[in-house]
Design an enzyme around this catalytic site. Structure first.
Site, PDB file in Angstrom:
ATOM      1  N   SER A   1     -10.005  -1.435   6.709  1.00  0.00           N
ATOM      2  CA  SER A   1      -9.317  -1.187   5.442  1.00  0.00           C
ATOM      3  C   SER A   1      -8.544  -2.371   4.869  1.00  0.00           C
ATOM      4  O   SER A   1      -8.081  -2.316   3.726  1.00  0.00           O
ATOM      5  CB  SER A   1      -8.375   0.011   5.580  1.00  0.00           C
ATOM      6  OG  SER A   1      -9.117   1.198   5.677  1.00  0.00           O
TER       7      SER A   1
ATOM      8  N   LYS B   1       0.859  -1.194   0.000  1.00  0.00           N
ATOM      9  CA  LYS B   1       0.000   0.000   0.000  1.00  0.00           C
ATOM     10  C   LYS B   1       0.889   1.235   0.000  1.00  0.00           C
ATOM     11  O   LYS B   1       1.931   1.253   0.685  1.00  0.00           O
ATOM     12  CB  LYS B   1      -0.891  -0.055   1.245  1.00  0.00           C
ATOM     13  CG  LYS B   1      -1.962   0.999   1.346  1.00  0.00           C
ATOM     14  CD  LYS B   1      -2.836   0.709   2.567  1.00  0.00           C
ATOM     15  CE  LYS B   1      -3.966   1.700   2.732  1.00  0.00           C
ATOM     16  NZ  LYS B   1      -4.842   1.349   3.876  1.00  0.00           N
TER      17      LYS B   1
ATOM     18  N   SER C   1      -9.579   1.085   2.697  1.00  0.00           N
ATOM     19  CA  SER C   1      -8.752   1.972   1.918  1.00  0.00           C
ATOM     20  C   SER C   1      -7.591   1.273   1.198  1.00  0.00           C
ATOM     21  O   SER C   1      -6.928   1.899   0.383  1.00  0.00           O
ATOM     22  CB  SER C   1      -8.179   3.064   2.827  1.00  0.00           C
ATOM     23  OG  SER C   1      -7.312   2.510   3.803  1.00  0.00           O
TER      24      SER C   1
END
Lengths: 66, 481
Positions: B187, B85, B163
């Site tokens: 997330s 990420k 996310s």
């Protein structure tokens, strides 16, 4: 001068003054509206926290340990 | 060495890939080049790629080949490509946190988790897209990302979740065998469920956050998103451990021990029938019921439970908003916050600076009671099971809640708030693909007491031996390997 106003004129002035905040809220930018909504959301969240019956001797979850 | 792999390699588990590498079917450089080509070609089609790390990856792959030549075995992740990420730093490369104001931010050091995976011989090939600032402040639509809405490999009109949007999409589409995501409240679990990959949210403090963007000091966790529970176990073993650079590290290391799992007949599964019968969307209920049936046949004792009654949403919101706005105070007060893509998020971050200390502390005091309530719940129950999300991925191109019909309110709360509740209590969670609602994947979630990852992974691996949902591939066609 205020003392010379008729009752009708005074009522008209009061109505006009009351209309100002409403007119201002219509003039708010999208950013201002979004911020107002975020603040309202915070206020709702705060009410939910306040409504929870929290025992007085409860310490916060510091330092955090799972 | 002639390349000796087919399209199947892109959907193999990390353990399978590493074994084939050690059997000298191909070199690590060949493998890395093939995954880089696929990530760079297909990644942008899903808005999943933030940055390719081609040069660094090929250097690391060369090191792995050198190690393999002299027989140095670094374990089951050796030579396996992966992505992270875009909130995890790699020295000298951009870390944008998915947000326009940080477009030119270049990392000065490398995150602890990436250093640890470097040591294990895994090869980081790319930074993966994410919701801006991991959603801090609260966002209104999937478009809240520097790369645009995360697109779901099962259907590009659907969202890949947030996310950790790019991490889930990249694993699902076979662009990387595994990825690292982060979770403050949902997330890792949400995008894993929407994209049909296996996601593990570790116990709070198990994995160092050094070199990661901070949204919430007391809630952020880093964890793997992969093709199987077994892969998640191996990855967690490599990335866990104490770290003086993270002041809230638990100082513990996870050892993946699938052979020493408790006998299932000694474990008690807790679930709430209302989650499966009423709270779940109708199209997803058959998949959830079938998954529960599979678990029921494994020999666990079973107990019906429901979450203790707490204002989970209000507590989570207050903690994340107060800590998130404090973390991004300079961004907010400088005015650069206006560069973010999502107007709701901008306003939420600004308003978060106005949260009173007394309200934050009240939320943290209630949080202590939530932790205590979970300790009591886990006296009678070994792990909890509920749908990870109650339905499949929503539209990628509409604001959240748009086009939804009015939802039926279930007769009781069941375990429906387990994502915020489990995050507040720092509990580990494992999301397992468990079938489809129409053409879109759905998943169940297992949650246990802190540091019980081995139990979750043992149950997850057993579930995946009896089902093949984690092996399903989305309709992706890519470049020749």
């Amino acid at each position: 001068m205020a003392e010379k106003w008729t009752r009708r004129e005074a009522a008209g002035a009061l109505l006009a003054a009351a209309a100002v905040p409403a007119a201002r809220s219509q003039e708010r930018t999208p950013q201002q509206r979004a911020l107002a909504e975020a603040r309202e959301e915070l206020a709702r969240t705060r009410r939910k926290l306040q409504e929870f019956p929290l025992p007085e001797d409860t310490a916060p979850a510091f330092v955090f340990r799972p | 060495m002639a390349k000796n792999f087919t399209d199947d390699i892109f959907f193999a588990t990390a353990v399978e890939i590493s074994a084939r590498l050690k059997a000298k079917e191909f070199s690590c450089k060949q493998l890395t080049r093939a995954f880089l080509k696929r990530l760079e070609t297909l990644g942008p089609q899903y808005n999943a790629l933030a940055a390719s790390l081609r040069k660094r990856a090929l250097e690391k792959a060369g090191d792995v080949d050198d190690d393999l030549k002299i027989g140095r075995d670094r374990g089951p992740l050796q030579g396996v490509p992966y992505g992270v990420k875009d909130l995890l730093d790699v020295k000298g490369y951009p870390s944008t946190w998915g947000a326009q104001p940080y477009l030119r931010r270049v990392a000065e050091d490398t995150a602890t988790v990436i250093r640890k995976l470097d040591s294990a011989g895994a090869v980081c090939i790319g930074k993966l897209a994410m919701v801006e600032l991991a959603g801090g402040g609260g966002y209104s639509s999937p478009a809240a990302s520097l790369q645009g809405p995360g697109l779901n490999p099962w259907d590009k009109s659907r969202w890949s979740g947030g996310s950790s949007s790019g991490s889930a999409a990249a694993v699902a589409a076979g662009l990387v065998p595994f990825a690292l995501g982060s979770e403050t409240s949902g997330s890792i679990l949400t995008p894993s469920a929407y994209c049909g990959v296996t996601g593990l949210r570790p116990t709070y403090g198990y994995v160092s956050r050094y070199g990661a963007m901070t949204l919430s000091w007391t809630m952020d966790k880093i964890g793997p998103m992969a093709r199987s529970a077994e892969d998640c176990g191996h990855i967690l073993q490599k990335i866990s451990g104490g770290d003086y650079e993270d002041p809230l590290s638990a100082g513990k290391t996870f050892y993946y021990q699938p052979k020493f799992a408790r006998e299932f007949k000694t474990l008690t599964l807790g679930f709430a029938p209302v989650d499966f019968e009423e709270a779940a969307e109708e199209t997803a209920r058959p998949a959830f019921r079938d998954a529960l049936d599979v678990l029921m046949r494994m020999g666990f004792r079973v107990r019906e439970v429901e979450l203790p009654d707490f204002p989970y949403g209000a507590v989570t919101g207050t903690v994340i908003d107060a800590e998130g706005s404090a973390s991004f105070e300079e961004l907010i007060t400088s005015g650069r916050v206006e560069e973010l893509a999502d107007a709701k998020q901008i306003a939420g971050l600004k308003a978060g600076l106005e949260i009173r200390a007394a309200d934050y502390l009240r939320a943290m005091r209630i949080r202590r009671l939530i932790q205590q309530a979970f300790r009591e719940l886990f006296v009678d129950v070994s792990f909890l099971v509920t749908p990870t999300r109650m339905g499949p991925a929503p539209s990628a191109f509409e604001p959240f809640g748009q086009g939804e019909q009015e939802k039926h309110r279930p007769r009781s709360r069941g375990l429906q708030a387990l994502i915020p509740a489990g995050n507040l209590a720092g509990l580990p969670a494992l999301s397992l693909p468990c079938g489809f609602a129409g053409h879109l994947p759905v998943a169940i979630c297992l949650v246990a007491r802190p540091f019980w990852e081995n139990t979750l992974l043992a149950v997850g691996a057993a579930f995946q031996r009896q089902t093949n949902w984690h092996r399903r591939r989305p309709p992706v066609s890519g470049p020749e390997p």
